[in-house]
Design an enzyme around this catalytic site. Structure first.
Site, PDB file in Angstrom:
ATOM      1  N   ARG A   1      -6.076  12.735  -4.876  1.00 22.15           N
ATOM      2  CA  ARG A   1      -7.661  12.053  -3.917  1.00 22.15           C
ATOM      3  C   ARG A   1      -8.434  12.942  -4.390  1.00 22.15           C
ATOM      4  NH1 ARG A   1     -11.239   9.833  -2.956  1.00 22.15           N
ATOM      5  NH2 ARG A   1     -11.131   8.118  -1.433  1.00 22.15           N
TER       6      ARG A   1
ATOM      7  N   ASP B   1      -6.517  -2.317  -7.476  1.00 22.14           N
ATOM      8  CA  ASP B   1      -6.881  -2.811  -5.396  1.00 22.14           C
ATOM      9  C   ASP B   1      -7.767  -4.334  -5.977  1.00 22.14           C
ATOM     10  OD1 ASP B   1      -8.731  -1.842  -3.242  1.00 22.14           O
ATOM     11  OD2 ASP B   1      -9.565  -3.690  -4.055  1.00 22.14           O
TER      12      ASP B   1
ATOM     13  N   ARG C   1       0.770  -0.824  -0.123  1.00 22.84           N
ATOM     14  CA  ARG C   1       0.110   0.072  -0.146  1.00 22.84           C
ATOM     15  C   ARG C   1       0.363   1.125  -0.206  1.00 22.84           C
ATOM     16  NH1 ARG C   1      -5.414  -0.439   2.103  1.00 22.84           N
ATOM     17  NH2 ARG C   1      -6.178  -1.985   1.289  1.00 22.84           N
TER      18      ARG C   1
ATOM     19  N   TYR D   1     -14.565 -11.005   0.501  1.00 21.18           N
ATOM     20  CA  TYR D   1     -16.018  -9.782  -0.164  1.00 21.18           C
ATOM     21  C   TYR D   1     -16.710 -10.413  -0.991  1.00 21.18           C
ATOM     22  CZ  TYR D   1     -11.600  -7.348   1.671  1.00 21.18           C
ATOM     23  OH  TYR D   1     -11.161  -6.977   2.432  1.00 21.18           O
TER      24      TYR D   1
ATOM     25  N   ARG E   1      -2.946   6.916   1.362  1.00 26.16           N
ATOM     26  CA  ARG E   1      -3.727   8.320   1.727  1.00 26.16           C
ATOM     27  C   ARG E   1      -2.211   9.074   3.096  1.00 26.16           C
ATOM     28  NH1 ARG E   1      -8.471   5.239   3.844  1.00 26.16           N
ATOM     29  NH2 ARG E   1      -7.347   3.764   3.936  1.00 26.16           N
TER      30      ARG E   1
HETATM   31  O1  CP3 Z   1      -0.030  -1.323  -2.498  1.00 23.68           O
HETATM   32  C1  CP3 Z   1      -0.357  -0.632  -4.014  1.00 23.68           C
HETATM   33  O2  CP3 Z   1       0.420   0.632  -3.378  1.00 23.68           O
HETATM   34  C2  CP3 Z   1      -1.300  -1.102  -4.808  1.00 23.68           C
HETATM   35  C3  CP3 Z   1      -2.314  -0.370  -4.206  1.00 23.68           C
HETATM   36  C4  CP3 Z   1      -3.328  -1.458  -3.009  1.00 23.68           C
HETATM   37  C5  CP3 Z   1      -4.303  -0.646  -2.355  1.00 23.68           C
HETATM   38  N1  CP3 Z   1      -5.351  -1.274  -2.006  1.00 23.68           N
HETATM   39  C6  CP3 Z   1      -4.775   0.986  -2.939  1.00 23.68           C
HETATM   40  C7  CP3 Z   1      -5.725   0.935  -2.036  1.00 23.68           C
HETATM   41  C8  CP3 Z   1      -3.164  -2.344  -3.400  1.00 23.68           C
HETATM   42  C9  CP3 Z   1      -2.330  -4.030  -3.376  1.00 23.68           C
HETATM   43  C10 CP3 Z   1      -4.499  -2.924  -2.319  1.00 23.68           C
HETATM   44  C11 CP3 Z   1      -5.017  -4.426  -2.074  1.00 23.68           C
HETATM   45  C12 CP3 Z   1      -6.017  -4.673  -0.901  1.00 23.68           C
HETATM   46  N2  CP3 Z   1      -7.513  -4.508  -1.546  1.00 23.68           N
HETATM   47  C13 CP3 Z   1      -6.319  -5.637  -0.386  1.00 23.68           C
HETATM   48  C14 CP3 Z   1      -5.216  -7.069  -0.326  1.00 23.68           C
HETATM   49  C15 CP3 Z   1      -4.247  -5.903   1.289  1.00 23.68           C
HETATM   50  C16 CP3 Z   1      -4.226  -6.169   2.186  1.00 23.68           C
HETATM   51  O3  CP3 Z   1      -4.999  -4.988   2.396  1.00 23.68           O
HETATM   52  O4  CP3 Z   1      -4.781  -6.778   3.210  1.00 23.68           O
HETATM   53  C17 CP3 Z   1      -7.423  -6.008   0.187  1.00 23.68           C
HETATM   54  C18 CP3 Z   1      -8.045  -6.740   1.752  1.00 23.68           C
HETATM   55  C19 CP3 Z   1      -8.574  -4.782  -0.403  1.00 23.68           C
HETATM   56  C20 CP3 Z   1      -9.495  -4.231   0.089  1.00 23.68           C
HETATM   57  C21 CP3 Z   1      -9.433  -2.569   0.137  1.00 23.68           C
HETATM   58  N3  CP3 Z   1      -9.310  -1.646  -0.430  1.00 23.68           N
HETATM   59  C22 CP3 Z   1     -10.273  -2.181   1.270  1.00 23.68           C
HETATM   60  C23 CP3 Z   1     -10.749  -3.281   2.615  1.00 23.68           C
HETATM   61  C24 CP3 Z   1     -10.042  -1.432   1.584  1.00 23.68           C
HETATM   62  C25 CP3 Z   1     -10.582   0.370   1.850  1.00 23.68           C
HETATM   63  C26 CP3 Z   1      -9.564   0.027   3.931  1.00 23.68           C
HETATM   64  C27 CP3 Z   1      -9.022   2.145   3.327  1.00 23.68           C
HETATM   65  O5  CP3 Z   1      -7.827   1.305   3.314  1.00 23.68           O
HETATM   66  O6  CP3 Z   1      -9.193   2.352   2.895  1.00 23.68           O
HETATM   67  C28 CP3 Z   1      -9.563  -0.414   0.239  1.00 23.68           C
HETATM   68  C29 CP3 Z   1      -9.541   1.084  -0.833  1.00 23.68           C
HETATM   69  C30 CP3 Z   1      -8.205   0.873  -0.537  1.00 23.68           C
HETATM   70  N4  CP3 Z   1      -7.334   0.244  -1.250  1.00 23.68           N
HETATM   71  C31 CP3 Z   1      -7.350   2.692  -0.705  1.00 23.68           C
HETATM   72  C32 CP3 Z   1      -6.115   2.479  -1.034  1.00 23.68           C
HETATM   73  C33 CP3 Z   1      -4.831   3.124  -1.072  1.00 23.68           C
HETATM   74  C34 CP3 Z   1      -7.427   3.417   0.020  1.00 23.68           C
HETATM   75  C35 CP3 Z   1      -8.936   3.606  -1.312  1.00 23.68           C
HETATM   76  C36 CP3 Z   1      -9.045   5.582  -0.311  1.00 23.68           C
HETATM   77  O7  CP3 Z   1      -7.692   6.400  -1.321  1.00 23.68           O
HETATM   78  O8  CP3 Z   1      -9.811   6.231  -0.188  1.00 23.68           O
END
Ligand code: CP3
Length: 339
Positions: free
Chosen positions: A36, A72, A23, A147, A27
């Site tokens: 964003r 994502d 990640r 999910y 943010r």
């Molecule tokens: O790693 C990176 O920089 C690449 C981008 C990436 C994101 N999500 C961006 C993201 C990757 C590889 C993921 C994978 C992801 N997404 C997983 C597996 C990794 C883990 O954390 O276990 C999972 C379970 C998700 C599902 C997901 N996406 C959730 C549960 C959420 C909400 C929780 C949160 O952190 O807000 C997201 C949103 C998300 N994915 C954000 C980002 C940068 C935040 C969104 C925003 O900008 O508001």
């Protein structure tokens, strides 16, 4: 091209320990926040120019040794036929969760080039400019199934386990459909030019070792065996530290390790089955510089006997973490591990 990360994935000698952060585009970075502020998260994922822009950010700012495509794990679920939304407060929402055989039958097999062309376009922009390898990724079938069945994040995964334990054949149908989608989705990324792939199994750790082996492993093995030998495959079973003897049967090149185990114990469990990636507690980065340096040096020392080591956090970086501390961590890894 700095190929230190790829060498470590393959278990080859490196001049220093490569590092990236799960990640890493997100943010906690003010530059990400700026992008964003203009678009919602899904639009960001689906606009190649913007997705590429935020993918570059951590490479430039943190000096990490690999980039990961900004996207994502839930992106391929939308074209399978489920309405997806990211709520600021609740996280991802999937409408009409999958709870029946009929619902599974209605799911589409995706055509990646038509359904998610923006993924390939972002990768092409990135690989033409990056000086570090680009990692592509997918969710693992079980994590995506949770999910789809729960309709979002969940506390006890009761609906998932209900389908799994009460109607295992129906659950298997769903897992097979998702597995085919994942393979197609990863193939699109490989064809577009990613140099490694990571399979995120964020909820693997909600199962016991025996159920991990029965309900998760065969599907992960199918995915890994499709790509093994073509490019490095990283498998991350989050919260799987207590069952690494089963996790390693995935036959990946690299195993992601969370922070609940000493990395030297993880290496003993995996043996020469693969390289390791991890495993600093992300919240360590809330500490001061002396603490960060101390914990980085302990992970590096613990990983001395690894077939290969890629430094990373034990899970994704959190929005609350000061980005200066992430910069400091990367610097520490590079300095302390230089031969
Ligand atoms: O790693 C990176 O920089 C690449 C981008 C990436 C994101 N999500 C961006 C993201 C990757 C590889 C993921 C994978 C992801 N997404 C997983 C597996 C990794 C883990 O954390 O276990 C999972 C379970 C998700 C599902 C997901 N996406 C959730 C549960 C959420 C909400 C929780 C949160 O952190 O807000 C997201 C949103 C998300 N994915 C954000 C980002 C940068 C935040 C969104 C925003 O900008 O508001």
């Amino acid at each position: 091209m700095n190929d230190t990360f790829l060498k470590a994935c393959r278990g080859e000698k490196t001049d220093y320990t490569p590092v990236w952060i799960m990640r890493q585009a997100g943010r906690y970075l003010p530059d990400y926040q700026k992008v964003r502020a203009k678009v919602d998260f899904l639009t960001l994922c689906k606009t190649p120019q913007l997705a590429a822009e935020v993918t570059f950010q951590p490479v430039d700012i943190l000096k990490v040794d690999a980039a990961i495509l900004f996207s994502d794990i839930l992106i391929p679920i939308e074209p399978m036929g489920m309405k997806l939304e990211f709520s600021e407060s609740k996280g991802p929402i999937l409408y009409d969760p999958i709870r029946s055989e009929t619902a599974i039958l209605k799911l589409r097999q995706i055509k990646p080039a038509e359904d998610v062309p923006f993924v390939a376009e972002a990768i092409k922009i990135l690989t033409s400019k990056l000086n570090v390898p680009l990692i592509g990724f997918s969710g693992a079938p079980f994590t995506l199934a949770t999910y789809m069945i729960e309709g979002g994040s969940s506390k006890n995964y009761v609906n998932t386990k209900k389908m799994m334990f009460q109607t295992p054949e129906i659950f298997a149908n769903l897992m097979e459909k998702i597995t085919d989608t994942v393979i197609g989705y990863l193939q699109l990324q490989v064809d577009a030019g990613v140099q490694a792939i990571q399979v995120f199994d964020s909820w693997a750790g909600i199962l016991s070792p025996v159920d991990f082996e029965a309900y998760i492993l065969p599907y992960v093995q199918k995915i890994v065996s499709t790509f093994k030998g073509k490019l490095p495959v990283i498998y991350f079973a989050f919260n799987g530290s207590a069952m690494l003897d089963k996790v390693k049967l995935a036959d990946a090149d690299v195993y992601g390790i969370d922070w609940r185990i000493d990395i030297s114990d993880a290496i003993s469990a995996i043996g020469d089955k693969g390289a390791v990636q991890g495993n600093l507690d992300p919240c360590t980065l809330l500490g001061d510089r002396a603490l960060i340096k101390d914990r980085v040096s302990k992970v590096l020392a613990g990983a001395k006997g690894a077939k290969g080591h890629i430094f990373n956090l034990g899970h994704g970086i959190l929005p609350e973490i000061p980005f200066e501390n992430a910069i400091e961590m990367v610097k520490d890894v590079h300095e302390l591990s230089s031969k």
